[in-house]
Write a protein that holds these residues in place. Structure first.
Motif, PDB file in Angstrom:
ATOM      1  N   THR A   1      27.883 101.053  15.761  1.00 60.06           N
ATOM      2  CA  THR A   1      26.454 101.386  15.765  1.00 60.06           C
ATOM      3  C   THR A   1      25.967 101.392  17.204  1.00 60.06           C
ATOM      4  O   THR A   1      26.671 100.965  18.121  1.00 60.06           O
ATOM      5  N   ALA A   2      24.756 101.863  17.401  1.00 56.85           N
ATOM      6  CA  ALA A   2      24.171 101.913  18.748  1.00 56.85           C
ATOM      7  C   ALA A   2      24.051 100.509  19.332  1.00 56.85           C
ATOM      8  O   ALA A   2      24.267 100.297  20.531  1.00 56.85           O
ATOM      9  N   GLU A   3      23.715  99.523  18.504  1.00 61.56           N
ATOM     10  CA  GLU A   3      23.583  98.143  18.980  1.00 61.56           C
ATOM     11  C   GLU A   3      24.940  97.591  19.426  1.00 61.56           C
ATOM     12  O   GLU A   3      25.047  96.900  20.435  1.00 61.56           O
ATOM     13  N   GLU A   4      26.002  97.902  18.667  1.00 59.08           N
ATOM     14  CA  GLU A   4      27.336  97.413  19.021  1.00 59.08           C
ATOM     15  C   GLU A   4      27.843  98.059  20.315  1.00 59.08           C
ATOM     16  O   GLU A   4      28.467  97.416  21.155  1.00 59.08           O
ATOM     17  N   LYS A   5      27.526  99.359  20.463  1.00 60.83           N
ATOM     18  CA  LYS A   5      27.925 100.050  21.708  1.00 60.83           C
ATOM     19  C   LYS A   5      27.203  99.444  22.917  1.00 60.83           C
ATOM     20  O   LYS A   5      27.779  99.250  23.973  1.00 60.83           O
ATOM     21  N   ALA A   6      25.915  99.115  22.732  1.00 56.00           N
ATOM     22  CA  ALA A   6      25.132  98.531  23.829  1.00 56.00           C
ATOM     23  C   ALA A   6      25.684  97.149  24.154  1.00 56.00           C
ATOM     24  O   ALA A   6      25.747  96.760  25.328  1.00 56.00           O
ATOM     25  N   ALA A   7      26.107  96.398  23.157  1.00 60.37           N
ATOM     26  CA  ALA A   7      26.625  95.058  23.399  1.00 60.37           C
ATOM     27  C   ALA A   7      27.951  95.124  24.147  1.00 60.37           C
ATOM     28  O   ALA A   7      28.260  94.285  25.001  1.00 60.37           O
ATOM     29  N   LEU A   8      28.763  96.116  23.852  1.00 63.78           N
ATOM     30  CA  LEU A   8      30.045  96.279  24.563  1.00 63.78           C
ATOM     31  C   LEU A   8      29.853  96.762  25.987  1.00 63.78           C
ATOM     32  O   LEU A   8      30.641  96.439  26.861  1.00 63.78           O
ATOM     33  N   GLY A   9      28.790  97.514  26.225  1.00 61.80           N
ATOM     34  CA  GLY A   9      28.534  98.080  27.544  1.00 61.80           C
ATOM     35  C   GLY A   9      28.021  97.075  28.545  1.00 61.80           C
ATOM     36  O   GLY A   9      27.993  97.312  29.743  1.00 61.80           O
ATOM     37  N   GLU A  10      27.575  95.911  28.097  1.00 57.23           N
ATOM     38  CA  GLU A  10      26.987  94.919  29.006  1.00 57.23           C
ATOM     39  C   GLU A  10      27.999  94.260  29.864  1.00 57.23           C
ATOM     40  O   GLU A  10      29.003  93.913  29.864  1.00 57.23           O
TER      41      GLU A  10
END
Length: 70
Positions: free
Chosen positions: A61-70
């Motif tokens: 999901t978009a939230e999971e992608k954002a969490a991995l990108g941090e």
């Protein structure tokens, strides 16, 4: 007259050189027997038993992608 004498002295080497050249060219153009060509057999075996890899995973999901990108 001297040139013909030298040619007759070296006739054995000329004959051996020609014989070697004929032998090498005959070996290079000879057909390869099936027993000496395992590459063709390996290629046919690989073509028939090609493994298939299937990858299954859920999309992020978009939230999971954002969490991995941090």
């Amino acid at each position: 007259m001297e040139n013909s004498m030298e040619l007759s002295k070296h006739m054995e080497f000329i004959f051996l050189g020609a014989l070697i050249l004929i032998g090498v060219s005959a070996a290079a153009t000879a057909a390869v027997p099936k027993l000496l060509a395992p590459a063709a057999q390996v290629a046919s075996v690989k073509a028939s038993t090609t493994p298939i890899v299937v990858v299954k995973a859920k999309r992020l999901t978009a939230e999971e992608k954002a969490a991995l990108g941090e």
